[in-house]
Design an enzyme around this catalytic site. Structure first.
Site, PDB file in Angstrom:
ATOM      1  N   SER A 132     -37.849  61.152  55.206  1.00 17.07           N
ATOM      2  CA  SER A 132     -38.466  60.008  54.522  1.00 17.07           C
ATOM      3  C   SER A 132     -37.547  58.799  54.598  1.00 17.07           C
ATOM      4  O   SER A 132     -36.315  58.939  54.634  1.00 17.07           O
ATOM      5  CB  SER A 132     -38.698  60.388  53.060  1.00 17.07           C
ATOM      6  OG  SER A 132     -38.947  59.241  52.279  1.00 17.07           O
ATOM      7  N   TYR A 157     -35.933  64.496  44.789  1.00 18.17           N
ATOM      8  CA  TYR A 157     -36.777  64.627  45.988  1.00 18.17           C
ATOM      9  C   TYR A 157     -36.064  63.993  47.182  1.00 18.17           C
ATOM     10  O   TYR A 157     -35.938  64.597  48.256  1.00 18.17           O
ATOM     11  CB  TYR A 157     -38.132  63.943  45.752  1.00 18.17           C
ATOM     12  CG  TYR A 157     -38.831  63.543  47.028  1.00 18.17           C
ATOM     13  CD1 TYR A 157     -39.475  64.493  47.812  1.00 18.17           C
ATOM     14  CD2 TYR A 157     -38.807  62.219  47.480  1.00 18.17           C
ATOM     15  CE1 TYR A 157     -40.089  64.125  49.013  1.00 18.17           C
ATOM     16  CE2 TYR A 157     -39.411  61.846  48.668  1.00 18.17           C
ATOM     17  CZ  TYR A 157     -40.052  62.798  49.432  1.00 18.17           C
ATOM     18  OH  TYR A 157     -40.626  62.437  50.615  1.00 18.17           O
ATOM     19  N   LYS A 161     -34.194  65.497  50.951  1.00 16.21           N
ATOM     20  CA  LYS A 161     -34.369  65.032  52.327  1.00 16.21           C
ATOM     21  C   LYS A 161     -33.005  64.755  52.983  1.00 16.21           C
ATOM     22  O   LYS A 161     -32.785  65.063  54.152  1.00 16.21           O
ATOM     23  CB  LYS A 161     -35.243  63.768  52.367  1.00 16.21           C
ATOM     24  CG  LYS A 161     -36.679  64.001  51.908  1.00 16.21           C
ATOM     25  CD  LYS A 161     -37.399  65.019  52.774  1.00 16.21           C
ATOM     26  CE  LYS A 161     -38.781  65.361  52.275  1.00 16.21           C
ATOM     27  NZ  LYS A 161     -39.372  66.545  52.935  1.00 16.21           N
TER      28      LYS A 161
HETATM   29  C1  UD1 Z   1     -42.600  56.841  47.401  1.00 15.58           C
HETATM   30  C2  UD1 Z   1     -41.234  57.431  47.573  1.00 15.58           C
HETATM   31  C3  UD1 Z   1     -41.044  57.870  48.988  1.00 15.58           C
HETATM   32  C4  UD1 Z   1     -42.133  58.824  49.386  1.00 15.58           C
HETATM   33  C5  UD1 Z   1     -43.468  58.144  49.201  1.00 15.58           C
HETATM   34  C6  UD1 Z   1     -44.578  59.108  49.502  1.00 15.58           C
HETATM   35  C7  UD1 Z   1     -39.182  56.653  46.484  1.00 15.58           C
HETATM   36  C8  UD1 Z   1     -38.343  55.506  46.125  1.00 15.58           C
HETATM   37  N1  UD1 Z   1     -40.271  56.403  47.203  1.00 15.58           N
HETATM   38  O1  UD1 Z   1     -42.609  55.611  48.125  1.00 15.58           O
HETATM   39  O2  UD1 Z   1     -39.798  58.509  49.131  1.00 15.58           O
HETATM   40  O3  UD1 Z   1     -41.948  59.226  50.726  1.00 15.58           O
HETATM   41  O4  UD1 Z   1     -43.592  57.714  47.856  1.00 15.58           O
HETATM   42  O5  UD1 Z   1     -45.717  58.415  49.832  1.00 15.58           O
HETATM   43  O6  UD1 Z   1     -38.858  57.742  46.135  1.00 15.58           O
HETATM   44  N2  UD1 Z   1     -47.503  50.569  43.210  1.00 15.58           N
HETATM   45  C9  UD1 Z   1     -48.167  49.782  42.297  1.00 15.58           C
HETATM   46  N3  UD1 Z   1     -49.037  50.391  41.437  1.00 15.58           N
HETATM   47  C10 UD1 Z   1     -49.258  51.737  41.456  1.00 15.58           C
HETATM   48  C11 UD1 Z   1     -48.590  52.525  42.411  1.00 15.58           C
HETATM   49  C12 UD1 Z   1     -47.702  51.915  43.264  1.00 15.58           C
HETATM   50  O7  UD1 Z   1     -47.984  48.581  42.239  1.00 15.58           O
HETATM   51  O8  UD1 Z   1     -50.057  52.220  40.633  1.00 15.58           O
HETATM   52  C13 UD1 Z   1     -46.577  49.920  44.144  1.00 15.58           C
HETATM   53  C14 UD1 Z   1     -45.135  50.405  43.976  1.00 15.58           C
HETATM   54  O9  UD1 Z   1     -44.474  49.646  42.999  1.00 15.58           O
HETATM   55  C15 UD1 Z   1     -44.577  50.184  45.385  1.00 15.58           C
HETATM   56  C16 UD1 Z   1     -45.805  50.371  46.295  1.00 15.58           C
HETATM   57  O10 UD1 Z   1     -46.946  50.265  45.461  1.00 15.58           O
HETATM   58  O11 UD1 Z   1     -44.133  48.874  45.517  1.00 15.58           O
HETATM   59  C17 UD1 Z   1     -45.830  51.714  46.983  1.00 15.58           C
HETATM   60  O12 UD1 Z   1     -45.628  52.734  46.004  1.00 15.58           O
HETATM   61  P1  UD1 Z   1     -45.836  54.277  46.321  1.00 15.58           P
HETATM   62  O13 UD1 Z   1     -47.155  54.486  46.990  1.00 15.58           O
HETATM   63  O14 UD1 Z   1     -45.552  55.039  45.070  1.00 15.58           O
HETATM   64  O15 UD1 Z   1     -44.728  54.595  47.439  1.00 15.58           O
HETATM   65  P2  UD1 Z   1     -43.149  54.301  47.426  1.00 15.58           P
HETATM   66  O16 UD1 Z   1     -42.610  54.197  46.058  1.00 15.58           O
HETATM   67  O17 UD1 Z   1     -42.896  53.174  48.371  1.00 15.58           O
END
Ligand code: UD1
Length: 341
Positions: A132, A157, A161
């Site tokens: 990841s 997690y 990795k």
């Molecule tokens: C996370 C994990 C990554 C993992 C991936 C799986 C971390 C830091 N990141 O990535 O290791 O491989 O998930 O897909 O451990 N967001 C919103 N509202 C929401 C949900 C998300 O605004 O309800 C935003 C988050 O703040 C972020 C973006 O969407 O900026 C992506 O979030 P998310 O889909 O959870 O993925 P990551 O955090 O990038």
């Protein structure tokens, strides 16, 4: 060092009924490989095997087992004369890993050790590992290349990795194995048939499942976490990659293992383009012709401000690059959600 002719071989896919695993089984079969799936069904169900069969119309062997059970895994490998392994089977919920670190270390590390043990026993040379972009931590270096230093992970997690890649590096040193670690950016979307996709478990943490569940009326409102980041629209930037493109990267990676000599190689798997969270929301509305209920909230602890991949290594060495854009990601994610609801 470039992937050449595709060989037809028998590939064991651990976690092959999961989100990325199931799409990879489809692409492996399309490329002519024989596939053997093991999965303990902890985060999926056996019906996914039937759905894969509906898409590919090609049978594959499925064994319900836990990869941590080395003897059971060894039996399956012996039975099928496996040439290579793609190892997906692992827990992946970031928040849960903070609450239950032992569960994550036990499963993710022991699972990988079990796979390596079997590779040694049966002289299996080829392995593709799910890593990841979380290994890069809170970087300021986007587009990020594979030679950026690995930092301390934000969650257990992420640590699994990092440890996993270290285990593989040590293993590759003392064996004549060929191991590819793929560092995924943000996998989203589903198969165009809407027969396979990500199966939600409880309240989604990831952005796109939250969007689709909100559109379906399962969640009331999407909260965008933070609009005061140092980015053009103030929201986080990520490299969203269609799961079908990601699956195809695994086929390229296993073919690369079969046709080259090396120890461990690491590749970023993304599109090479960053999109903000707000852009994703807008794309979802535009391409599905609907309006999403959303607002802006506080930043989420642990979020990296912006990260996207430099994918030039995957392109030049594996001969892989992504093909599908936000439109296909958002439409397929919504089509998948609609058949779930
Ligand atoms: C996370 C994990 C990554 C993992 C991936 C799986 C971390 C830091 N990141 O990535 O290791 O491989 O998930 O897909 O451990 N967001 C919103 N509202 C929401 C949900 C998300 O605004 O309800 C935003 C988050 O703040 C972020 C973006 O969407 O900026 C992506 O979030 P998310 O889909 O959870 O993925 P990551 O955090 O990038």
């Amino acid at each position: 060092m470039r992937a050449t002719a595709i060989l037809m071989s028998t590939i064991l896919v651990t976690g092959g009924l999961g989100y990325i695993g199931s799409h990879t089984v489809v692409e492996l079969q399309a490329a002519g490989h024989h596939v053997v799936v093991v999965d303990n069904l902890s985060n999926t169900n056996a019906e996914v095997a039937d759905r894969i069969n509906t898409i590919t119309n090609t049978p594959f062997a499925f064994h319900k087992l836990d990869v941590c059970d080395t003897e059971a895994l060894a039996q399956v490998i012996q039975q099928h004369e496996v040439d290579g392994i793609i190892h997906f089977a692992a827990y992946k919920a970031v928040g849960e890993s903070v609450e239950q670190p032992i569960k994550y270390y036990q499963n993710n590390i022991n699972g990988l050790i079990s796979v390596q043990d079997c590779m040694k026993r049966f002289d299996i040379k080829n392995l593709v590992f799910s890593s990841s972009c979380t290994v890069y931590g809170d970087t300021k270096e986007s587009p990020i290349t594979e030679d950026q230093p690995i930092v301390q992970a934000i969650s257990p997690y992420g640590t699994t990795k990092i440890i996993g890649e270290q285990l593989l590096a040590d293993f590759a040193q003392v064996t004549d194995t060929r191991i590819v670690s793929l560092r995924y950016f943000n996998p989203v979307g589903a198969h165009k048939t809407a027969l396979i996709g990500e199966l939600p478990l409880g309240v989604p943490n990831n952005l796109v499942p939250y969007i689709t569940q909100t559109a379906a009326g399962i969640r009331k409102k999407l909260t965008i976490f933070g609009r005061d980041y140092n980015t053009p629209d103030g929201t986080n930037i990520r490299d969203f990659i269609h799961v079908v493109d990601l699956a195809k990267a695994h086929v390229k990676a296993i073919d690369f293992c079969e046709t080259n000599t090396f120890g461990l190689e690491v590749f970023n798997i993304g599109t090479g383009v960053g999109h903000s969270v707000l852009e994703v929301v807008n794309a979802f509305e535009l391409h599905n012709k609907l309006q999403l209920n959303y607002d802006f909230g506080d930043r989420r602890a642990g979020d990296v401000e912006q990260i996207w991949a430099d994918t030039s290594k995957a392109k030049s060495v594996l001969g892989w690059e992504s093909e599908l854009g936000l439109e296909e990601m958002m439409q397929s994610a919504w089509n998948w959600q609609k058949q779930l609801s």
